[in-house]
Design a protein around this motif. Structure first.
Motif, short mmCIF file in Angstrom:
data_model
loop_
_atom_site.label_atom_id
_atom_site.label_comp_id
_atom_site.label_asym_id
_atom_site.label_seq_id
_atom_site.Cartn_x
_atom_site.Cartn_y
_atom_site.Cartn_z
N TRP A 88 25.57 38.98 46.90
CA TRP A 88 26.98 38.66 46.65
C TRP A 88 27.84 39.38 47.68
CZ3 TRP A 88 28.69 35.63 42.36
CH2 TRP A 88 27.66 35.18 41.55
N HIS A 89 29.10 38.96 47.80
CA HIS A 89 30.00 39.59 48.75
C HIS A 89 31.44 39.53 48.27
CE1 HIS A 89 29.82 35.30 50.04
NE2 HIS A 89 31.13 35.47 50.22
N THR A 90 32.22 40.51 48.72
CA THR A 90 33.67 40.50 48.50
C THR A 90 34.33 40.28 49.86
OG1 THR A 90 33.78 42.91 48.70
CG2 THR A 90 33.52 41.99 46.48
N TYR A 91 35.67 40.33 49.91
CA TYR A 91 36.37 39.82 51.08
C TYR A 91 37.25 40.87 51.76
CZ TYR A 91 34.75 35.27 49.64
OH TYR A 91 33.94 34.20 49.30
N TRP A 92 37.41 40.67 53.08
CA TRP A 92 38.28 41.46 53.94
C TRP A 92 39.73 41.04 53.73
CZ3 TRP A 92 39.89 40.18 59.44
CH2 TRP A 92 40.38 41.31 60.12
N GLU A 93 40.65 41.71 54.41
CA GLU A 93 42.07 41.38 54.25
C GLU A 93 42.38 39.95 54.66
OE1 GLU A 93 44.82 43.34 56.95
OE2 GLU A 93 43.13 44.16 58.08
N ASN A 94 41.71 39.42 55.69
CA ASN A 94 41.71 37.98 55.97
C ASN A 94 40.34 37.47 55.58
OD1 ASN A 94 41.75 35.37 56.92
ND2 ASN A 94 41.78 35.93 59.08
N PRO A 95 40.24 36.75 54.47
CA PRO A 95 38.92 36.38 53.97
C PRO A 95 38.22 35.32 54.80
CG PRO A 95 40.62 35.40 52.60
CD PRO A 95 41.33 36.32 53.56
N GLY A 96 38.91 34.72 55.77
CA GLY A 96 38.28 33.66 56.56
C GLY A 96 38.65 32.30 56.02
N ASP A 97 37.64 31.42 55.92
CA ASP A 97 37.90 30.04 55.50
C ASP A 97 38.04 29.88 54.00
OD1 ASP A 97 37.93 28.91 58.06
OD2 ASP A 97 35.74 28.83 58.13
N SER A 98 37.63 30.86 53.23
CA SER A 98 37.79 30.80 51.77
C SER A 98 37.74 32.22 51.23
CB SER A 98 36.69 29.94 51.13
OG SER A 98 35.41 30.53 51.32
N GLY A 99 38.11 32.38 49.95
CA GLY A 99 38.04 33.69 49.33
C GLY A 99 39.40 34.34 49.17
N GLU A 100 39.39 35.54 48.57
CA GLU A 100 40.60 36.32 48.34
C GLU A 100 40.31 37.78 48.61
OE1 GLU A 100 43.70 35.65 47.50
OE2 GLU A 100 43.44 33.48 47.43
N PRO A 101 41.23 38.48 49.26
CA PRO A 101 41.00 39.92 49.49
C PRO A 101 41.15 40.72 48.21
CG PRO A 101 43.18 39.29 50.26
CD PRO A 101 42.50 38.01 49.85
N THR A 102 40.55 41.88 48.20
CA THR A 102 40.66 42.79 47.06
C THR A 102 42.08 43.36 46.98
OG1 THR A 102 38.32 43.36 47.18
CG2 THR A 102 39.78 44.93 46.06
N ARG A 103 42.61 43.46 45.76
CA ARG A 103 43.93 44.07 45.52
C ARG A 103 43.76 45.34 44.71
NH1 ARG A 103 46.51 40.86 49.16
NH2 ARG A 103 46.20 38.64 48.68
N ILE A 104 44.58 46.34 45.02
CA ILE A 104 44.55 47.60 44.27
C ILE A 104 45.98 47.96 43.87
CG2 ILE A 104 43.83 50.01 44.25
CD1 ILE A 104 41.99 49.44 46.59
N ASP A 105 46.20 48.16 42.58
CA ASP A 105 47.48 48.65 42.06
C ASP A 105 47.27 50.10 41.61
OD1 ASP A 105 48.80 46.22 42.46
OD2 ASP A 105 48.03 45.42 40.57
N TRP A 106 48.07 51.01 42.15
CA TRP A 106 47.92 52.43 41.86
C TRP A 106 48.96 52.89 40.84
CZ3 TRP A 106 43.88 55.23 43.67
CH2 TRP A 106 43.16 54.69 44.74
N THR A 107 48.51 53.76 39.94
CA THR A 107 49.40 54.48 39.04
C THR A 107 49.21 55.97 39.34
OG1 THR A 107 49.19 52.77 37.34
CG2 THR A 107 50.03 54.93 36.65
N LEU A 108 50.24 56.57 39.95
CA LEU A 108 50.13 57.94 40.43
C LEU A 108 51.21 58.81 39.80
CD1 LEU A 108 49.66 57.17 44.26
CD2 LEU A 108 47.87 57.56 42.55
N PRO A 109 50.98 60.11 39.76
CA PRO A 109 52.02 61.01 39.24
C PRO A 109 53.30 60.88 40.07
CG PRO A 109 49.91 62.15 39.42
CD PRO A 109 49.74 60.84 40.11
N GLU A 110 54.39 61.30 39.49
CA GLU A 110 55.69 61.19 40.14
C GLU A 110 55.71 61.95 41.46
OE1 GLU A 110 60.44 62.03 39.20
OE2 GLU A 110 58.90 62.44 37.67
#
Length: 735
Positions: A88-110
């Motif tokens: 299996w594989h995941t994707y780069w910021e430009n996934p190429g001809d198909s796919g979606e890049p990984t997203r990260i939402d951070w919750t950090l201290p103030e």
């Protein structure tokens, strides 16, 4: 009373069940994180955990830190690690001809700040006709986090919520949560490395860096080219180069990216993509270089066009000769010249030379003269050939080894010459005996002219054949300055002349030959028939170049040559009359047949490029090759010519069999045939690109976007079938 007791018992059971559930949950969390809250409080170490993830998930995530504790205001690296299931594989910021890049939402201290993802360099992942960019096995998505200067807490917790698409034959959207608790150290306290410090350090080292040399972008209507303007990179050290664009539509992702070398600097040529009708303002992406030892370096690029051209110039040299030095090329040329003596194209001529040696009678001194004369004939011929090749190169014309056989006029003259020599051996006339060294000498004084012209004729006859080692040597020669190119070609001639020259000088060899006698006349007449067979082959080549009209012209010329030979052999008429009439007949016939041959060749130009092999393959074109490669389909390319005897032998032995056809079908491998019988600029450029000065050339593309395998110039059926099956097996594994 009884009911109240029952309710009390139920309440106690509920509390016990809740406690048991809490213990089980705590145990599970402890098993996943590998540390306990108590240990954290006592030791001040980091604690990483993730929301319990289902075992059937294709990607498991967690957070890694380069340090076990942090300092206020000091930036540190954190990685979201993806553990990806095999296949299996995941994707780069430009996934190429198909796919979606990984997203990260951070919750950090103030007060904490986090950077964008620092993406590791991706890999090209072919899928059918598509090309995607991403990661397999394990990926570390790096960010830099900076705590505030006034941080006063004893520990902090970083939380990440991530979403990604993971694909194999199907694609599955997944998500997960992970958190990382880190102690806050004082300003003077030492910082211990975190548990992921080694992995993060390696990932940071692998991040794309700024290129240490300037890169030029050239824009053509259908292609883009990146040229690294440096002499620090050498062809023998660079196994592959690939560009990964950050922006969609600038290049065709699935099209092959061709690496060639322009005057010692690497150039990467890419097909333009869906946005080719729009101007290119800037090309952003990552350029990867794979070294010969398999290591890979990545460079960030953001370049504007340096020039816009109507078409990219052809490569000045290819991959094949890149690792050769002059001495290597010369050694290959000498070996190739030696082996060339055993090829069928020169057998008729060299057999006549052997017959002249058997005549003997000249003694050791005379044999030396014959040996040196033969050597001189060969070397002069190769010097003339080198001069012609350099002159053609100076004009910008496409050429190669055996290029003269692409001219129907040359083929016709050679057919007439070999026919005349055959008639001479058959006893029709004796004029040509001197030319071949089997009759009286052209100059009675030295007796060596026959050997000289035998060397010339053998050199001409050798050009339709390509022996092992010759391809790489000649490919090197045609890309080098005049001195180096001439050196390699002359060493090739020296290797070709060496066996017969040494045999002529060897007294021991002369003693092994039978004594002259009547048998020599019989053998001389027998040797005429290989020459007649050569004439038939040359007329067949002419038929492929010019069609039936060209064969008719050749027939007229051969009849005229036969008549002239008969007339020369007559003894009743005067010698001057016989020679004058014979020459007139041949000249008039050539003048009448020549326009017929030229017209017939022009008429054939619009027909299919392929001749003998067209029945089993498609005609080659660069456009068709790129179309098949863009579809992800393996391709076998056979560059051949009707006049190339090595090509014809390989096709008969390995490429025209039922087993070859079955292997193509089994691997869904396309078969393209590039026929170089007549001049073809596209084929000439392909030969030059792969460091070959002539045919044969065999390329096997695996369908995964990588450079092709260059097969040997001498093929066996078993070797070819193994190569085809290996490509088919690679394709199955990738699926």
């Amino acid at each position: 009373m009884k009911g109240r007791v029952l309710r009390i018992i139920q309440d106690i059971a509920g509390v016990l069940a809740l406690g048991a559930f809490a213990l089980v949950t705590a145990g599970a969390l402890h098993a996943q994180t590998g540390s306990s809250t108590l240990e954290t409080l006592v030791q001040g170490q980091s604690t990483a955990s993730s929301t319990p993830q289902r075992a059937d998930r294709k990607v498991q995530i967690d957070l890694l830190s380069e340090t076990a504790a942090i300092r206020p205001g000091q930036t540190f690296w954190v990685a979201l690690r993806q553990k990806i299931a095999p296949g299996w594989h995941t994707y780069w910021e430009n996934p190429g001809d198909s796919g979606e890049p990984t997203r990260i939402d951070w919750t950090l201290p103030e007060g904490f700040a986090v950077s964008d993802i620092h993406w590791p360099p991706p890999k090209a992942i072919p899928y059918g006709t598509l090309m995607n960019y991403g990661y397999a096995d394990e990926a570390l998505l790096l960010v830099q986090i900076t705590p505030p200067e006034g941080l006063s807490a004893e520990k902090v917790t970083l939380r990440a919520e991530s979403r990604w698409l993971v694909c194999e034959e199907i694609c599955i959207p997944e998500d997960g949560k992970a958190r990382l608790t880190l102690a806050v150290a004082g300003s003077g306290a030492p910082l211990d490395p975190g548990k992921g410090a080694d992995k993060i350090a390696a990932a940071v080292r692998d991040l794309p860096m700024e290129a240490p040399w300037p890169v030029k972008l050239t824009v053509a209507p259908d292609k883009l080219a990146l040229t690294a303007e440096t002499d620090a990179l050498r062809a023998e050290d660079v196994a592959a180069m690939r560009f990964f664009p950050r922006d969609w539509g600038l290049i065709t992702n699935a099209a092959p990216q061709e690496l060639d070398w322009q005057n010692g600097t690497p150039r990467l040529v890419m097909m333009r993509g869906e946005r080719k009708d729009q101007p290119v303002e800037k090309l952003n992406g990552v350029l990867t270089l794979t070294a010969a030892d398999g290591t890979r370096e990545a460079y960030n690029l953001s370049v504007s066009p340096a020039e816009t051209v109507a078409a990219l110039p052809a490569a000045s040299s290819g991959a094949a000769p890149g690792g050769l030095s002059l001495w290597h090329a010369a050694a290959f040329a000498f070996l190739g010249g030696l082996i060339l003596n055993f090829f069928p194209c020169v057998f008729p001529v060299l057999s006549m030379k052997a017959l002249s040696l058997a005549r003997g009678g000249d003694g050791a001194h005379g044999n030396r003269h014959h040996a040196l004369a033969y050597l001189g004939g060969v070397m002069l011929s190769f010097a003339v050939l080198a001069g012609l090749l350099l002159a053609l190169r100076a004009t910008g014309a496409a050429f190669g080894w055996g290029f003269q056989f692409q001219s129907p006029w040359f083929v016709l003259v050679m057919a007439a010459l070999f026919f005349a020599l055959g008639l001479s051996l058959s006893g029709v006339f004796n004029f040509g005996g001197a030319l071949m060294g089997v009759g009286d000498s052209l100059t009675r004084r030295s007796g060596a002219s026959g050997s000289f012209f035998t060397g010339v004729l053998a050199s001409i006859a050798a050009t339709p054949c390509t022996a092992p080692f010759m391809g790489a040597a000649l490919g090197y020669a045609v890309t080098q300055p005049a001195v180096e190119a001439t050196t390699v070609i002359m060493v090739l001639g020296l290797g070709f002349a060496a066996p017969m020259t040494l045999l002529s000088l060897s007294g021991a060899f002369a003693r092994l030959l039978p004594k002259p006698g009547p048998w020599m006349e019989t053998l001389k007449q027998v040797l005429a028939f290989p020459l007649y067979a050569t004439v038939v082959w040359l007329v067949w080549v002419l038929s492929l170049q010019t069609g039936a009209d060209g064969v008719l012209g050749a027939g007229a010329v051969l009849i005229a040559v036969g008549f002239a030979a008969w007339l020369v052999g007559m003894t009743q008429a005067s010698r001057a009359f016989r020679y004058t009439v014979s020459a007139a007949v041949v000249i008039v016939t050539f003048s009448l047949a020549g326009p017929m041959v030229d017209f017939a060749q022009d008429a054939r130009q619009g027909e299919s490029r392929t001749a003998a092999s067209a029945e089993v393959g498609e005609p080659f074109s660069v456009a068709r090759l790129e179309e098949l490669r863009a579809q992800g389909r393996p391709v076998f390319v056979n560059f051949t010519a009707a006049w190339c005897i090595t090509c014809k032998v390989n096709e008969e032995v390995a490429l025209n069999s039922d087993a070859f056809q079955e292997a193509l079908k089994r691997g869904n491998i396309a078969y393209l045939v590039g026929d170089w019988t007549n001049q073809d600029p596209e084929i000439s450029q392909m030969l030059e690109k792969f460091g070959r000065a002539g045919v044969p050339l065999y390329l096997l593309y695996s369908g995964n976007g990588e450079p092709p395998r260059v097969l040997p110039q001498i093929l066996t059926e078993g070797f070819v079938l193994r190569q085809l099956d290996d490509v088919g097996q690679v394709r199955k594994t990738q699926r």
